[in-house]
Design a protein around this motif. Structure first.
Motif, mmCIF file in Angstrom:
data_model
loop_
_atom_site.group_PDB
_atom_site.id
_atom_site.type_symbol
_atom_site.label_atom_id
_atom_site.label_comp_id
_atom_site.label_asym_id
_atom_site.label_seq_id
_atom_site.Cartn_x
_atom_site.Cartn_y
_atom_site.Cartn_z
ATOM 1 N N MET A 90 0.822 -1.206 0.000
ATOM 2 C CA MET A 90 0.000 0.000 0.000
ATOM 3 C C MET A 90 0.858 1.260 0.000
ATOM 4 O O MET A 90 1.791 1.381 0.786
ATOM 5 N N SER A 91 0.503 2.206 -0.859
ATOM 6 C CA SER A 91 1.309 3.418 -0.985
ATOM 7 C C SER A 91 1.297 4.247 0.294
ATOM 8 O O SER A 91 2.284 4.896 0.626
ATOM 9 N N ARG A 92 0.184 4.212 1.044
ATOM 10 C CA ARG A 92 0.099 5.022 2.255
ATOM 11 C C ARG A 92 0.907 4.446 3.413
ATOM 12 O O ARG A 92 1.105 5.098 4.431
ATOM 13 N N THR A 93 1.381 3.202 3.275
ATOM 14 C CA THR A 93 2.120 2.563 4.370
ATOM 15 C C THR A 93 3.502 2.052 3.951
ATOM 16 O O THR A 93 4.203 1.459 4.765
ATOM 17 N N ASP A 209 -5.784 1.178 -2.740
ATOM 18 C CA ASP A 209 -4.692 0.646 -1.919
ATOM 19 C C ASP A 209 -5.121 -0.639 -1.217
ATOM 20 O O ASP A 209 -4.418 -1.647 -1.236
ATOM 21 N N TYR A 210 -6.286 -0.584 -0.573
ATOM 22 C CA TYR A 210 -6.779 -1.759 0.142
ATOM 23 C C TYR A 210 -7.097 -2.902 -0.823
ATOM 24 O O TYR A 210 -6.844 -4.076 -0.519
ATOM 25 N N ALA A 211 -7.658 -2.570 -1.976
ATOM 26 C CA ALA A 211 -7.967 -3.604 -2.967
ATOM 27 C C ALA A 211 -6.689 -4.288 -3.444
ATOM 28 O O ALA A 211 -6.642 -5.515 -3.588
ATOM 29 N N LYS A 212 -5.654 -3.491 -3.678
ATOM 30 C CA LYS A 212 -4.379 -4.040 -4.145
ATOM 31 C C LYS A 212 -3.763 -4.971 -3.108
ATOM 32 O O LYS A 212 -3.139 -5.986 -3.448
ATOM 33 N N ALA A 213 -3.959 -4.632 -1.831
ATOM 34 C CA ALA A 213 -3.397 -5.443 -0.756
ATOM 35 C C ALA A 213 -4.287 -6.625 -0.373
ATOM 36 O O ALA A 213 -3.898 -7.460 0.432
ATOM 37 N N GLY A 214 -5.485 -6.685 -0.932
ATOM 38 C CA GLY A 214 -6.387 -7.778 -0.615
ATOM 39 C C GLY A 214 -7.078 -7.654 0.723
ATOM 40 O O GLY A 214 -7.494 -8.659 1.307
ATOM 41 N N VAL A 215 -7.210 -6.426 1.226
ATOM 42 C CA VAL A 215 -7.879 -6.199 2.504
ATOM 43 C C VAL A 215 -9.335 -5.806 2.224
ATOM 44 O O VAL A 215 -9.585 -4.808 1.552
#
Length: 313
Positions: A90-93, A209-215
């Motif tokens: 995630m880009s924000r983390t 971001d969350y979609a990319k990380a699977g959350v």
């Protein structure tokens, strides 16, 4: 849903030979997520004023603040240790200390456990056993129930995971009275119903971001309109619950008047977001972050009023 495979945490950025002492200290502080802890302390200290019906012992406040910081910091460090794989995606983390390599996963794990043990002992010895047990329960809930159990499995993760963020209210009340009360429970519920409409606008903003990380955050699973509807529903319940503190007899006229005014502004923002989502507005024009930023202001001002109210009676 599970997080996607990614580069090993710690593979980006600093190597053991290029980690200046000052940067390392800053990285360990960052593991505790100081900005989130500020919000937790904002809900702890005013409750101590309400429980005392005046100014609590200043040294007790200091001891609770230190213990609360250590406990929440330990929970946050362990959260970063567990989530280091999705943080790297995630880009924000992606600039968090473990991902950049400024702190190793093992160091973060040991640091988090040390803070958890230290905070429990600190509160148990210097405050009381009840506040220590409540803080430990919040830490364990955040790590094991939210981070390990809910976050990657259900869109309701932030709803039930938010219970950990409600516990500082109990800790503050217990520190002063060595007991709990209905007033503390009302404030616990205010934060419980505040948490989803506080966090969902942010997760709408970083949905990709969350979609990319699977959350499976709610905005990933549902559309903006469905999320906005739930935000409005939780907002109305939160405002209604906030008014339940007044009949319990612990506040003057100042609190209910302030709760109505602040709640009115909140509902205006929540309904505004819903109207824009219903109209199909997307992107920057959705202005979902307006509610996110106002939510922080709302909670801060509401609890400042809680601290001031005992002096108005």
């Amino acid at each position: 849903m599970t997080a996607v495979e990614t580069r090993p945490a710690g593979a980006v950025g600093a190597t053991p030979a290029h980690r200046p002492f000052g940067a390392r200290v800053g990285a360990f502080v960052a593991l505790t997520k100081p900005r989130i802890i500020e919000l937790l302390l904002i809900t702890t200290v005013p409750v101590m004023f309400l429980a005392q019906q005046g100014v609590p012992d200043p040294w007790l406040v200091v001891k609770v603040v230190i213990g609360g910081y250590l406990s929440a910091g330990g929970a946050n460090a362990l959260n970063m240790y567990i989530d280091r794989d999705i943080d790297a995606v995630m880009s924000r983390t992606e600039r968090r200390p473990i991902v950049t390599g400024m702190v190793s996963p093992r160091e973060a794990l040991v640091f988090g456990i040390a803070l958890a043990i230290g905070s429990t002992v600190w509160l148990g010895v210097l405050v009381n056993a009840l506040s220590s047990a409540l803080a430990l329960a919040a830490l364990l809930f955040y790590v094991f129930v939210y981070t390990l159990g809910l976050k990657r499995r259900t869109a309701q993760n932030i709803v039930w995971g938010g219970i950990a963020g409600c516990m500082p209210v109990f800790v503050g009340w217990a520190a002063v009275t060595d007991s709990l009360s209905w007033s503390a429970l009302v404030l616990f519920l205010v934060i419980f119903f505040w948490t989803p409409p506080h966090y969902w606008p942010l997760s709408m903003k970083v949905r990709e971001d969350y979609a990319k990380a699977g959350v499976p955050m709610l905005p990933v699973i549902k559309g903006n309109l469905a999320v906005a509807r739930q935000i409005v529903a939780y907002s109305w319940v939160m405002v209604a619950v906030s008014l339940a503190l007044w009949p319990l007899g612990h506040t003057s006229w100042l609190y209910p008047v302030s709760a109505v005014v602040l709640g009115g502004f909140w509902l205006k923002e929540a309904h505004g977001l819903h109207a824009r989502a219903k109209a199909g507005v997307v992107g920057a024009k959705l202005k979902e972050m307006r509610l996110f930023h106002w939510s922080i202001t709302y909670l801060t001002l509401l609890f400042v009023v809680i601290a001031v109210d005992p002096f108005v009676k």
